[in-house]
Design a protein around this motif. Structure first.
Motif, PDB file in Angstrom:
ATOM      1  N   ASN A  68     -69.420  42.035 -16.046  1.00 33.55           N
ATOM      2  CA  ASN A  68     -68.318  41.983 -17.053  1.00 33.55           C
ATOM      3  C   ASN A  68     -68.471  40.594 -17.881  1.00 33.55           C
ATOM      4  O   ASN A  68     -68.547  41.011 -19.271  1.00 33.55           O
ATOM      5  CB  ASN A  68     -67.176  42.400 -16.431  1.00 33.55           C
ATOM      6  CG  ASN A  68     -67.052  43.592 -16.162  1.00 33.55           C
ATOM      7  OD1 ASN A  68     -67.320  44.643 -16.685  1.00 33.55           O
ATOM      8  ND2 ASN A  68     -65.910  43.889 -15.625  1.00 33.55           N
ATOM      9  N   ALA A  69     -68.667  40.053 -17.439  1.00 34.55           N
ATOM     10  CA  ALA A  69     -68.519  38.785 -18.603  1.00 34.55           C
ATOM     11  C   ALA A  69     -69.898  38.719 -18.928  1.00 34.55           C
ATOM     12  O   ALA A  69     -69.911  38.357 -20.628  1.00 34.55           O
ATOM     13  CB  ALA A  69     -68.972  37.155 -16.869  1.00 34.55           C
ATOM     14  N   TYR A  70     -71.198  39.196 -18.299  1.00 33.78           N
ATOM     15  CA  TYR A  70     -72.209  39.154 -19.610  1.00 33.78           C
ATOM     16  C   TYR A  70     -71.598  39.888 -20.669  1.00 33.78           C
ATOM     17  O   TYR A  70     -72.300  39.410 -21.487  1.00 33.78           O
ATOM     18  CB  TYR A  70     -73.293  39.530 -18.724  1.00 33.78           C
ATOM     19  CG  TYR A  70     -74.679  39.600 -19.964  1.00 33.78           C
ATOM     20  CD1 TYR A  70     -75.673  39.045 -20.163  1.00 33.78           C
ATOM     21  CD2 TYR A  70     -75.363  41.620 -19.951  1.00 33.78           C
ATOM     22  CE1 TYR A  70     -76.814  39.432 -20.096  1.00 33.78           C
ATOM     23  CE2 TYR A  70     -76.037  41.886 -20.676  1.00 33.78           C
ATOM     24  CZ  TYR A  70     -76.837  40.648 -20.928  1.00 33.78           C
ATOM     25  OH  TYR A  70     -78.265  40.999 -22.023  1.00 33.78           O
ATOM     26  N   PHE A  71     -71.473  40.833 -20.187  1.00 33.81           N
ATOM     27  CA  PHE A  71     -70.918  42.331 -21.550  1.00 33.81           C
ATOM     28  C   PHE A  71     -70.166  42.124 -22.433  1.00 33.81           C
ATOM     29  O   PHE A  71     -70.205  42.032 -23.687  1.00 33.81           O
ATOM     30  CB  PHE A  71     -70.465  43.657 -20.953  1.00 33.81           C
ATOM     31  CG  PHE A  71     -71.933  44.400 -20.334  1.00 33.81           C
ATOM     32  CD1 PHE A  71     -72.908  44.455 -20.721  1.00 33.81           C
ATOM     33  CD2 PHE A  71     -71.576  44.582 -18.660  1.00 33.81           C
ATOM     34  CE1 PHE A  71     -73.938  45.072 -19.925  1.00 33.81           C
ATOM     35  CE2 PHE A  71     -72.013  44.962 -18.145  1.00 33.81           C
ATOM     36  CZ  PHE A  71     -73.709  46.067 -19.239  1.00 33.81           C
ATOM     37  N   LEU A  72     -68.902  40.861 -21.674  1.00 30.11           N
ATOM     38  CA  LEU A  72     -68.438  40.477 -22.985  1.00 30.11           C
ATOM     39  C   LEU A  72     -69.152  39.189 -23.494  1.00 30.11           C
ATOM     40  O   LEU A  72     -68.355  39.237 -25.149  1.00 30.11           O
ATOM     41  CB  LEU A  72     -66.856  39.821 -22.127  1.00 30.11           C
ATOM     42  CG  LEU A  72     -65.996  40.355 -21.456  1.00 30.11           C
ATOM     43  CD1 LEU A  72     -65.001  39.654 -20.659  1.00 30.11           C
ATOM     44  CD2 LEU A  72     -65.477  41.505 -22.835  1.00 30.11           C
ATOM     45  N   ASN A  73     -69.419  38.799 -23.429  1.00 22.75           N
ATOM     46  CA  ASN A  73     -70.579  37.222 -23.825  1.00 22.75           C
ATOM     47  C   ASN A  73     -71.148  38.348 -24.704  1.00 22.75           C
ATOM     48  O   ASN A  73     -71.550  37.363 -26.095  1.00 22.75           O
ATOM     49  CB  ASN A  73     -71.479  36.730 -23.011  1.00 22.75           C
ATOM     50  CG  ASN A  73     -72.124  35.364 -23.960  1.00 22.75           C
ATOM     51  OD1 ASN A  73     -71.501  35.324 -24.464  1.00 22.75           O
ATOM     52  ND2 ASN A  73     -72.930  35.137 -23.364  1.00 22.75           N
ATOM     53  N   GLU A  74     -72.032  39.418 -24.510  1.00 19.64           N
ATOM     54  CA  GLU A  74     -73.003  39.742 -24.973  1.00 19.64           C
ATOM     55  C   GLU A  74     -71.877  40.595 -26.992  1.00 19.64           C
ATOM     56  O   GLU A  74     -72.402  40.785 -28.092  1.00 19.64           O
ATOM     57  CB  GLU A  74     -73.443  41.019 -25.212  1.00 19.64           C
ATOM     58  CG  GLU A  74     -74.877  40.499 -24.411  1.00 19.64           C
ATOM     59  CD  GLU A  74     -75.754  39.901 -24.936  1.00 19.64           C
ATOM     60  OE1 GLU A  74     -76.632  39.986 -25.835  1.00 19.64           O
ATOM     61  OE2 GLU A  74     -76.136  38.607 -24.207  1.00 19.64           O
ATOM     62  N   ILE A  75     -70.688  41.037 -26.676  1.00 24.31           N
ATOM     63  CA  ILE A  75     -69.342  41.734 -27.514  1.00 24.31           C
ATOM     64  C   ILE A  75     -69.335  40.233 -28.408  1.00 24.31           C
ATOM     65  O   ILE A  75     -68.931  40.622 -29.788  1.00 24.31           O
ATOM     66  CB  ILE A  75     -68.870  41.933 -26.839  1.00 24.31           C
ATOM     67  CG1 ILE A  75     -68.959  43.586 -26.598  1.00 24.31           C
ATOM     68  CG2 ILE A  75     -67.713  42.152 -28.450  1.00 24.31           C
ATOM     69  CD1 ILE A  75     -67.840  44.436 -25.531  1.00 24.31           C
ATOM     70  N   ALA A  76     -69.014  39.028 -27.565  1.00 23.94           N
ATOM     71  CA  ALA A  76     -68.762  37.794 -28.685  1.00 23.94           C
ATOM     72  C   ALA A  76     -70.112  37.439 -29.950  1.00 23.94           C
ATOM     73  O   ALA A  76     -69.682  36.573 -30.236  1.00 23.94           O
ATOM     74  CB  ALA A  76     -68.709  36.513 -27.254  1.00 23.94           C
ATOM     75  N   LYS A  77     -70.675  37.465 -28.955  1.00 25.75           N
ATOM     76  CA  LYS A  77     -72.582  36.901 -30.337  1.00 25.75           C
ATOM     77  C   LYS A  77     -72.231  38.191 -31.114  1.00 25.75           C
ATOM     78  O   LYS A  77     -72.559  37.604 -32.078  1.00 25.75           O
ATOM     79  CB  LYS A  77     -73.291  37.131 -28.961  1.00 25.75           C
ATOM     80  CG  LYS A  77     -73.961  36.325 -28.235  1.00 25.75           C
ATOM     81  CD  LYS A  77     -74.912  36.164 -27.348  1.00 25.75           C
ATOM     82  CE  LYS A  77     -75.661  35.208 -26.086  1.00 25.75           C
ATOM     83  NZ  LYS A  77     -76.185  35.273 -25.580  1.00 25.75           N
ATOM     84  N   ILE A  78     -71.907  39.153 -30.790  1.00 24.77           N
ATOM     85  CA  ILE A  78     -72.243  40.488 -32.257  1.00 24.77           C
ATOM     86  C   ILE A  78     -70.866  39.609 -32.733  1.00 24.77           C
ATOM     87  O   ILE A  78     -71.184  39.961 -34.352  1.00 24.77           O
ATOM     88  CB  ILE A  78     -72.176  41.907 -31.442  1.00 24.77           C
ATOM     89  CG1 ILE A  78     -73.259  42.009 -30.671  1.00 24.77           C
ATOM     90  CG2 ILE A  78     -72.337  42.829 -32.446  1.00 24.77           C
ATOM     91  CD1 ILE A  78     -73.368  43.171 -29.557  1.00 24.77           C
ATOM     92  N   ASP A  79     -69.770  39.807 -32.473  1.00 23.29           N
ATOM     93  CA  ASP A  79     -69.018  39.368 -33.810  1.00 23.29           C
ATOM     94  C   ASP A  79     -69.577  38.446 -34.511  1.00 23.29           C
ATOM     95  O   ASP A  79     -68.390  38.369 -35.304  1.00 23.29           O
ATOM     96  CB  ASP A  79     -67.134  39.414 -32.153  1.00 23.29           C
ATOM     97  CG  ASP A  79     -66.905  40.674 -32.185  1.00 23.29           C
ATOM     98  OD1 ASP A  79     -67.215  41.973 -32.592  1.00 23.29           O
ATOM     99  OD2 ASP A  79     -66.171  40.319 -31.011  1.00 23.29           O
TER     100      ASP A  79
END
Length: 130
Positions: A68-79
């Protein structure tokens, strides 16, 4: 003394040239069977609740745990990328000369396409979180 030195020189040159010929004669290539790698055969997808997956993208790179932390980090990068694109569009729109140039070159269409791709990637990642 001179004759002995010349003799050893010729013997060493002959030995070195013979050694090189041996190496070249031993090199052979055997035909390799054609193997067509199918990406889907190597990729194994597992879906389960609360299970992280460790993936190594390329040889020599460290492995990444897709939790989950990895996916949340990826979403933050995309944002952050989408925010940067929006800021750049606002800056270009404030300058009429740059806005006209960007419109003529298709820059706004490119930015819209990139934003759409990022939104699709974000949606895919959010689906993996759920």
């Amino acid at each position: 003394m001179k004759k002995i030195s010349i003799f050893f020189l010729f013997v060493s040159v002959a030995y070195i040239s013979e050694a090189q010929e041996d190496i070249q004669e031993r090199i052979t290539s055997s035909p390799q069977p054609n193997k067509i790698a199918v990406a889907n055969e190597e990729v194994k997808i597992e879906k389960s609740i609360n299970k992280s997956t460790t993936i190594s993208i390329r040889a020599g790179e460290s492995q990444v745990t897709h939790d989950n932390a990895y996916f949340l980090n990826e979403i933050a990068k995309i944002d952050n990328q989408i925010s940067a694109i929006n800021q750049k569009i606002a800056i270009i729109n404030n300058d009429p000369i740059e806005a006209e140039k960007a419109t003529n070159q298709g820059w706004f269409e490119d930015m819209d396409r990139i934003k759409a791709e990022l939104e699709a990637k974000k949606a895919t990642i959010q689906n993996q979180l759920n």
